[in-house]
Design a protein around this motif. Structure first.
Motif, short mmCIF file in Angstrom:
data_model
loop_
_atom_site.label_atom_id
_atom_site.label_comp_id
_atom_site.label_asym_id
_atom_site.label_seq_id
_atom_site.Cartn_x
_atom_site.Cartn_y
_atom_site.Cartn_z
N MET A 1 0.76 -1.22 -0.17
CA MET A 1 0.11 -0.17 -0.04
C MET A 1 1.02 1.35 0.00
O MET A 1 1.90 1.31 0.87
CB MET A 1 -0.76 0.26 1.27
N ASP A 3 1.98 5.20 0.47
CA ASP A 3 1.96 5.94 1.61
C ASP A 3 0.88 6.87 1.30
O ASP A 3 0.13 7.39 2.31
CB ASP A 3 3.18 6.83 1.99
N THR A 5 -2.04 6.47 -0.39
CA THR A 5 -3.23 5.95 -0.24
C THR A 5 -3.56 5.38 1.16
O THR A 5 -4.66 5.69 1.58
CB THR A 5 -3.30 4.43 -1.17
N PHE A 6 -2.41 4.99 2.02
CA PHE A 6 -2.76 4.90 3.44
C PHE A 6 -2.94 5.91 4.09
O PHE A 6 -3.95 5.98 4.96
CB PHE A 6 -1.20 4.43 3.91
N ASP A 7 -2.29 7.25 3.68
CA ASP A 7 -2.35 8.52 4.68
C ASP A 7 -4.01 8.72 4.02
O ASP A 7 -4.85 9.45 5.04
CB ASP A 7 -1.71 9.46 4.12
N LEU A 43 -0.03 -2.43 10.60
CA LEU A 43 -0.69 -1.50 9.67
C LEU A 43 -1.81 -0.81 10.60
O LEU A 43 -2.20 0.36 10.41
CB LEU A 43 -1.45 -2.02 8.56
N GLU A 46 -0.55 1.45 13.02
CA GLU A 46 0.01 2.60 12.41
C GLU A 46 -1.11 3.57 12.12
O GLU A 46 -1.22 4.80 12.52
CB GLU A 46 0.98 2.44 11.24
N ALA A 47 -2.12 2.92 11.49
CA ALA A 47 -3.30 3.72 11.13
C ALA A 47 -4.14 4.34 12.48
O ALA A 47 -4.37 5.67 12.36
CB ALA A 47 -4.34 2.84 10.59
#
Length: 87
Positions: A1, A3, A5-7, A43, A46-47
């Motif tokens: 994934m 960064d 898209t994750f953010d 993950l 972190e989220a």
């Protein structure tokens, strides 16, 4: 994934999703009972951490918060809370 898209995903998290991720991390299971993999745990953590910073969650309510008390301090009874090693 990626960064970006994750953010973006973290920015769109709802409070219910945040609570669900925190519970999944604590139990190491999804709500359906399936275990989180190591990568999923990392993950989710972190989220959750990014969500807490972005939404101004007080530091003492964040995941992983440890109160910074002095080691070996005395309480009102005069007893030390220092760690005692035993063999």
């Amino acid at each position: 994934m990626s960064d970006m898209t994750f953010d973006k995903m973290v920015a769109q998290m709802t409070p219910a999703m945040y609570d669900s991720f925190k519970q999944a991390i604590a139990l190491r299971k999804w709500p359906d009972g399936q275990r989180l993999s190591q990568e999923q745990t990392e993950l989710c953590l972190e989220a959750v951490m990014k969500y807490e910073v972005a939404h101004g969650i007080p530091e003492d309510e964040r995941v992983g918060y440890l109160e910074r008390g002095g080691c070996g301090t005395n309480d009102e009874t005069g007893e030390s809370d220092a760690i005692k090693w035993m063999n």
